[in-house]
Design a protein around this motif. Structure first.
Motif, mmCIF file in Angstrom:
data_model
loop_
_atom_site.group_PDB
_atom_site.id
_atom_site.type_symbol
_atom_site.label_atom_id
_atom_site.label_comp_id
_atom_site.label_asym_id
_atom_site.label_seq_id
_atom_site.Cartn_x
_atom_site.Cartn_y
_atom_site.Cartn_z
ATOM 1 N N VAL A 11 4.007 25.082 22.117
ATOM 2 C CA VAL A 11 4.292 24.750 23.519
ATOM 3 C C VAL A 11 5.662 24.092 23.649
ATOM 4 O O VAL A 11 6.450 24.443 24.541
ATOM 5 N N VAL A 12 5.975 23.153 22.758
ATOM 6 C CA VAL A 12 7.276 22.482 22.821
ATOM 7 C C VAL A 12 8.393 23.496 22.570
ATOM 8 O O VAL A 12 9.419 23.487 23.252
ATOM 9 N N ALA A 13 8.191 24.398 21.629
ATOM 10 C CA ALA A 13 9.213 25.400 21.327
ATOM 11 C C ALA A 13 9.453 26.319 22.524
ATOM 12 O O ALA A 13 10.600 26.680 22.810
ATOM 13 N N SER A 21 6.181 19.591 28.106
ATOM 14 C CA SER A 21 5.134 20.050 27.184
ATOM 15 C C SER A 21 3.955 19.084 27.179
ATOM 16 O O SER A 21 2.804 19.506 27.176
ATOM 17 N N ALA A 22 4.248 17.791 27.195
ATOM 18 C CA ALA A 22 3.189 16.782 27.222
ATOM 19 C C ALA A 22 2.352 16.932 28.485
ATOM 20 O O ALA A 22 1.111 16.872 28.427
ATOM 21 N N GLU A 23 3.004 17.157 29.609
ATOM 22 C CA GLU A 23 2.268 17.348 30.860
ATOM 23 C C GLU A 23 1.401 18.597 30.789
ATOM 24 O O GLU A 23 0.246 18.583 31.206
ATOM 25 N N GLN A 24 1.951 19.676 30.249
ATOM 26 C CA GLN A 24 1.214 20.931 30.137
ATOM 27 C C GLN A 24 0.000 20.786 29.218
ATOM 28 O O GLN A 24 -1.068 21.333 29.494
ATOM 29 N N LEU A 25 0.170 20.027 28.131
ATOM 30 C CA LEU A 25 -0.918 19.837 27.170
ATOM 31 C C LEU A 25 -1.846 18.691 27.557
ATOM 32 O O LEU A 25 -2.847 18.455 26.892
ATOM 33 N N ASN A 26 -1.479 17.952 28.607
ATOM 34 C CA ASN A 26 -2.265 16.824 29.078
ATOM 35 C C ASN A 26 -2.410 15.731 28.016
ATOM 36 O O ASN A 26 -3.492 15.199 27.787
ATOM 37 N N VAL A 27 -1.294 15.453 27.350
ATOM 38 C CA VAL A 27 -1.227 14.366 26.372
ATOM 39 C C VAL A 27 0.031 13.560 26.660
ATOM 40 O O VAL A 27 0.894 13.983 27.427
#
Length: 99
Positions: A11-13, A21-27
């Motif tokens: 996701v980060v890549a 990416s953190a928002e998308q992964l909810n972390v």
């Protein structure tokens, strides 16, 4: 190396942005940063070039991403195949028990 690390890296890549990416992964953003740092430490190379707040996948990251994409696709396909098999087993069991 853990599956979660690979998914986070992917996701980060793709985003080339930690916060997004953190928002998308909810972390949390620090959690993503720690995962990426540990992954880079384990591999012994940086996967991103960093300049201030921006990150860009470097040559190591590009090679790793191509493998990670294949690995995660294989895992997702294996899960799908197993779920399909489970569904067929249930149908077969029902058909056999009705005769």
């Amino acid at each position: 190396m853990e599956l979660m690390q690979l998914r986070y890296f992917q996701v980060v890549a793709l985003n080339q942005h930690i916060t997004r990416s953190a928002e998308q992964l909810n972390v949390s953003q620090p959690a993503i940063s720690v995962v990426i740092s540990r992954l880079e430490s384990e591999l012994g190379v940086p996967l991103f070039d960093r300049s201030g707040r921006s990150i860009v996948l470097n040559a190591y990251g590009e090679v790793f991403l191509s493998r990670v994409n294949r690995i995660l696709l294989d895992i997702d396909n294996a899960k799908k195949e197993i779920n399909e098999m489970k569904g067929e087993d249930r149908k077969s069991t029902r058909l056999n028990s009705s005769h």
